[in-house]
Scaffold this active site. Structure first.
Site, PDB file in Angstrom:
ATOM      1  N   GLN A 110      62.698   6.710  16.315  1.00  0.00           N
ATOM      2  CA  GLN A 110      61.979   5.089  16.050  1.00  0.00           C
ATOM      3  C   GLN A 110      62.998   4.479  14.620  1.00  0.00           C
ATOM      4  O   GLN A 110      63.123   3.126  14.955  1.00  0.00           O
ATOM      5  CB  GLN A 110      60.880   4.860  15.451  1.00  0.00           C
ATOM      6  CG  GLN A 110      59.382   3.712  15.755  1.00  0.00           C
ATOM      7  CD  GLN A 110      59.267   3.822  17.055  1.00  0.00           C
ATOM      8  OE1 GLN A 110      58.447   3.999  17.602  1.00  0.00           O
ATOM      9  NE2 GLN A 110      59.745   2.401  17.839  1.00  0.00           N
ATOM     10  N   LYS A 113      66.025   3.826  17.066  1.00  0.00           N
ATOM     11  CA  LYS A 113      65.735   2.107  18.033  1.00  0.00           C
ATOM     12  C   LYS A 113      65.482   0.792  17.727  1.00  0.00           C
ATOM     13  O   LYS A 113      65.669  -0.187  18.083  1.00  0.00           O
ATOM     14  CB  LYS A 113      64.363   3.108  18.589  1.00  0.00           C
ATOM     15  CG  LYS A 113      63.829   1.860  19.525  1.00  0.00           C
ATOM     16  CD  LYS A 113      62.490   2.321  19.969  1.00  0.00           C
ATOM     17  CE  LYS A 113      61.808   3.843  20.496  1.00  0.00           C
ATOM     18  NZ  LYS A 113      61.506   4.564  21.079  1.00  0.00           N
ATOM     19  N   LYS A 125      55.564   6.447  12.859  1.00  0.00           N
ATOM     20  CA  LYS A 125      55.023   6.974  14.335  1.00  0.00           C
ATOM     21  C   LYS A 125      53.713   7.435  13.849  1.00  0.00           C
ATOM     22  O   LYS A 125      53.655   8.347  12.848  1.00  0.00           O
ATOM     23  CB  LYS A 125      55.990   7.792  15.255  1.00  0.00           C
ATOM     24  CG  LYS A 125      55.249   7.642  16.977  1.00  0.00           C
ATOM     25  CD  LYS A 125      55.672   7.079  17.669  1.00  0.00           C
ATOM     26  CE  LYS A 125      55.382   6.902  18.405  1.00  0.00           C
ATOM     27  NZ  LYS A 125      56.115   5.658  19.297  1.00  0.00           N
ATOM     28  N   ASP A 165      50.592   4.539  22.271  1.00  0.00           N
ATOM     29  CA  ASP A 165      51.753   5.014  22.914  1.00  0.00           C
ATOM     30  C   ASP A 165      50.806   5.865  23.491  1.00  0.00           C
ATOM     31  O   ASP A 165      50.007   5.395  24.606  1.00  0.00           O
ATOM     32  CB  ASP A 165      51.997   5.564  21.955  1.00  0.00           C
ATOM     33  CG  ASP A 165      53.092   6.643  22.613  1.00  0.00           C
ATOM     34  OD1 ASP A 165      54.634   6.401  22.009  1.00  0.00           O
ATOM     35  OD2 ASP A 165      53.968   7.800  22.516  1.00  0.00           O
ATOM     36  N   THR A 208      57.850  -3.140  27.467  1.00  0.00           N
ATOM     37  CA  THR A 208      58.714  -1.640  27.456  1.00  0.00           C
ATOM     38  C   THR A 208      59.169  -1.057  28.643  1.00  0.00           C
ATOM     39  O   THR A 208      60.691  -0.795  29.146  1.00  0.00           O
ATOM     40  CB  THR A 208      58.341  -0.352  27.487  1.00  0.00           C
ATOM     41  OG1 THR A 208      57.381  -0.501  25.698  1.00  0.00           O
ATOM     42  CG2 THR A 208      58.636   1.318  26.748  1.00  0.00           C
TER      43      THR A 208
HETATM   44  P1  NDP Z   1      50.512   5.804  29.337  1.00  0.00           P
HETATM   45  O1  NDP Z   1      49.722   7.055  28.236  1.00  0.00           O
HETATM   46  O2  NDP Z   1      49.787   4.589  29.479  1.00  0.00           O
HETATM   47  O3  NDP Z   1      50.764   6.970  30.272  1.00  0.00           O
HETATM   48  C1  NDP Z   1      51.830   8.417  30.073  1.00  0.00           C
HETATM   49  C2  NDP Z   1      52.045   9.271  31.701  1.00  0.00           C
HETATM   50  O4  NDP Z   1      52.748   9.323  31.582  1.00  0.00           O
HETATM   51  C3  NDP Z   1      50.337   9.427  31.948  1.00  0.00           C
HETATM   52  O5  NDP Z   1      50.706   8.576  33.710  1.00  0.00           O
HETATM   53  C4  NDP Z   1      50.321  10.722  31.594  1.00  0.00           C
HETATM   54  O6  NDP Z   1      49.214  11.394  32.841  1.00  0.00           O
HETATM   55  C5  NDP Z   1      51.394  11.008  31.940  1.00  0.00           C
HETATM   56  N1  NDP Z   1      51.589  12.006  31.125  1.00  0.00           N
HETATM   57  C6  NDP Z   1      51.616  11.640  29.553  1.00  0.00           C
HETATM   58  N2  NDP Z   1      51.991  13.439  28.695  1.00  0.00           N
HETATM   59  C7  NDP Z   1      51.978  14.368  30.024  1.00  0.00           C
HETATM   60  C8  NDP Z   1      52.159  15.169  30.049  1.00  0.00           C
HETATM   61  N3  NDP Z   1      52.291  15.851  29.382  1.00  0.00           N
HETATM   62  N4  NDP Z   1      52.986  16.045  31.635  1.00  0.00           N
HETATM   63  C9  NDP Z   1      52.975  15.140  32.536  1.00  0.00           C
HETATM   64  N5  NDP Z   1      51.949  13.404  32.321  1.00  0.00           N
HETATM   65  C10 NDP Z   1      52.700  13.326  31.254  1.00  0.00           C
HETATM   66  O7  NDP Z   1      51.428   6.379  28.006  1.00  0.00           O
HETATM   67  P2  NDP Z   1      53.253   5.192  27.920  1.00  0.00           P
HETATM   68  O8  NDP Z   1      53.029   4.767  29.122  1.00  0.00           O
HETATM   69  O9  NDP Z   1      52.547   3.613  26.937  1.00  0.00           O
HETATM   70  O10 NDP Z   1      54.180   6.189  27.290  1.00  0.00           O
HETATM   71  C11 NDP Z   1      54.755   6.852  28.255  1.00  0.00           C
HETATM   72  C12 NDP Z   1      55.828   7.153  27.594  1.00  0.00           C
HETATM   73  O11 NDP Z   1      56.555   6.209  27.023  1.00  0.00           O
HETATM   74  C13 NDP Z   1      56.011   8.016  26.402  1.00  0.00           C
HETATM   75  O12 NDP Z   1      56.710   8.893  25.747  1.00  0.00           O
HETATM   76  C14 NDP Z   1      55.704   6.811  25.202  1.00  0.00           C
HETATM   77  O13 NDP Z   1      56.253   7.336  23.920  1.00  0.00           O
HETATM   78  C15 NDP Z   1      57.080   6.177  25.394  1.00  0.00           C
HETATM   79  N6  NDP Z   1      57.175   4.604  24.913  1.00  0.00           N
HETATM   80  C16 NDP Z   1      55.867   4.236  25.170  1.00  0.00           C
HETATM   81  C17 NDP Z   1      55.729   2.373  24.748  1.00  0.00           C
HETATM   82  C18 NDP Z   1      54.855   1.220  24.591  1.00  0.00           C
HETATM   83  O14 NDP Z   1      54.877   0.589  24.510  1.00  0.00           O
HETATM   84  N7  NDP Z   1      53.965   1.965  25.124  1.00  0.00           N
HETATM   85  C19 NDP Z   1      57.313   2.393  23.452  1.00  0.00           C
HETATM   86  C20 NDP Z   1      58.573   3.183  24.112  1.00  0.00           C
HETATM   87  C21 NDP Z   1      58.173   3.932  24.255  1.00  0.00           C
HETATM   88  P3  NDP Z   1      48.122  11.066  32.962  1.00  0.00           P
HETATM   89  O15 NDP Z   1      47.541  10.018  33.759  1.00  0.00           O
HETATM   90  O16 NDP Z   1      47.551  12.536  33.551  1.00  0.00           O
HETATM   91  O17 NDP Z   1      47.618  10.868  31.365  1.00  0.00           O
END
Ligand code: NDP
Length: 450
Positions: A110, A113, A125, A165, A208
């Site tokens: 972070q 970034k 974080k 997140d 994002t």
């Molecule tokens: P969400 O919780 O909205 O979604 C995460 C998604 O990934 C869900 O579909 C989840 O499945 C799946 N998932 C999470 N962990 C696992 C795992 N161990 N194995 C398989 N699938 C998994 O999170 P975000 O979309 O916000 O975040 C996704 C990524 O983006 C992360 O790496 C986060 O750090 C990064 N990010 C997010 C930002 C933001 O603004 N939100 C900004 C920058 C980066 P399920 O639905 O079954 O839980």
């Protein structure tokens, strides 16, 4: 290169068992070699030793009571990593896999970034090893209130500003803000990703995912190409994945996969985004239900993933957008993508590709956008939310989206220029790391040994 080995072995001794953190540090240090050789003052100022150590690490107990009256205890974290460019800024993750090493890797990434956005943001974080899956609204609320009952004393609109997140969206931000306001009496911009009803910014929810696609478009433009007509693999089905798919459709591309922790959907004619939003944003259920509406779509359960890899990366496509979680794209997956003629990878998730996978993309010279550059649109738009809160203004969706697009272009340009300056044209991993590091390190030097 001796300092890299030395730094990692020092970290292994002082902060044991933080594998993902060592991985993130090693990637940054590898990229910095040409900069540090040319500008020896960074070493003289012990910038590496200082930058890998968080300014402050807060760890706390989060006790809460479930609907049956049972008491649970989780571990809460906030890592305030670096404040040389501004208040600590970074999301909170609620997921059972959370530990100190995961939060530290995310906080470390972070820093750079946030620096790349060019905005006044430090890096931090946090999160908890809490599993929100299957919990009622009341349980989520009590957990969030307990979490903030400790964290409130460490955060503030000019000190540390958390956001969402994995597992933390507008609902959780609402409950945490409510408790913060009750404890402090302050109505201020201490969180971003807030509801549009009370201080949130238009386009923050989309930022994002949209930003990751804007970054992909920049990489393709440089190669005299565009996303129009491209078939794309997307992993994840959460906030980042959904708005990545939305922007892909808007630019004429077709997302043909998405996934969650239960499995992967492949839909040859294109993912039905409305249905995914309904299942994941409203009903909060597994993607297995997608196949009930579309018998022709292929659903692969997580358990059926190939041994060292993930089903989502095994389909033929022009571009890949990993948007789920760290290390979800292995060397085997990278080889499958390259064999299937994939020409672009733009990372929405944080550190989704393993080191070996990243090396394979760089060697193949495909357009590869590393997470700290490609997904910086989320935090950049959080800063736009902070600016609106501080000035008591509300900007239109178009105003925010236009600034987001501009910021993504600037990140692409500064990363490309830094790569070229140090003789690695096209290597955006090296370029993003150098451009981000240089801004932070120069500020640290000017602010003295603190
Ligand atoms: P969400 O919780 O909205 O979604 C995460 C998604 O990934 C869900 O579909 C989840 O499945 C799946 N998932 C999470 N962990 C696992 C795992 N161990 N194995 C398989 N699938 C998994 O999170 P975000 O979309 O916000 O975040 C996704 C990524 O983006 C992360 O790496 C986060 O750090 C990064 N990010 C997010 C930002 C933001 O603004 N939100 C900004 C920058 C980066 P399920 O639905 O079954 O839980």
């Amino acid at each position: 290169m001796k300092y890299i080995h030395q730094t990692i072995s020092d970290l292994m001794r002082s902060s044991p068992a933080q594998t993902e953190f060592y991985q993130a540090v090693e990637e940054v240090l590898n990229s910095l070699a040409p900069l540090l050789e040319k500008h020896t003052h960074y070493q003289q100022q012990a910038i590496i030793q200082r930058i890998v150590e968080p300014e402050r690490q807060i760890m706390f107990r989060v006790p809460w009571v479930d609907d049956d009256g049972q008491i649970h205890v989780n571990k809460g974290y906030r890592i305030e990593f670096n404040s040389s460019l501004g208040p600590y800024k970074g999301g909170l993750r609620f997921h059972p896999s959370v530990n100190a090493g995961i939060i530290k890797f995310l906080g470390f990434e972070q820093i750079f970034k946030n620096a790349l956005t060019g905005l006044p943001l430090g890096g931090g974080k946090g999160g908890a090893n809490f599993d929100p899956k299957g919990r009622s609204d009341g349980e989520i609320m009590r957990f969030c209130q307990s979490f903030i009952t400790e964290l409130f004393r460490h955060i503030g609109p000019t000190t540390d500003v958390p956001a969402g997140d994995i597992g933390v969206g507008a609902r959780e931000i609402g409950y945490m803000f409510g408790q913060y306001k009750r404890l402090t009496g302050n109505y201020d911009g201490v969180f971003t990703g807030k509801s549009l009803l009370w201080g949130g910014s238009l386009a923050r929810k989309e930022a994002t995912g949209y930003g990751t696609v804007y970054f992909a478009e920049c990489m393709l433009k440089e190669r005299k190409d565009s996303l129009n007509g491209k078939r794309c693999l997307v992993s994840g089905a959460g906030n980042v994945a959904i708005y990545t798919m939305e922007k892909l459709y808007q630019l004429g591309a077709t997302p043909i996969t998405c996934s969650d922790s239960s499995g992967t959907i492949y839909h040859d004619r294109g993912i039905d985004l409305k249905l995914v939003k309904q299942l994941k944003e409203k009903q909060r259920v597994s993607l297995a239900h997608y196949a009930e509406s579309y018998p022709e779509a292929i659903y692969t359960e997580a358990a059926h993933y190939p041994e060292d890899g993930h089903a989502v990366w095994r389909y033929r496509a022009d571009a890949a957008f990993p948007c789920a979680t760290q290390n979800e794209l292995t060397l085997m997956d990278a080889k499958a993508l390259l064999t299937n003629d994939c020409k672009l990878v733009s990372e929405g998730a944080n550190m989704p590709s393993t080191k070996a996978a990243v090396d394979a993309f760089i060697d193949a010279k495909i357009a590869y956008g590393p997470s700290k550059a490609a997904n910086a649109g989320g935090v950049a738009t959080s800063q736009l939310e902070m600016a609106q809160n501080a000035s008591m203004q509300k900007w239109t969706f178009e105003q925010v989206d236009e600034q987001l697009k501009q910021i993504m272009q600037n990140i692409f340009i500064s990363s490309s220029h830094a790569a070229k300056e140090f003789g690695h044209e096209g290597n955006l991993v090296l370029g993003a790391n150098i451009a981000g590091f240089r801004r932070v390190a120069d500020a640290m030097i000017e602010q003295g040994v603190v």
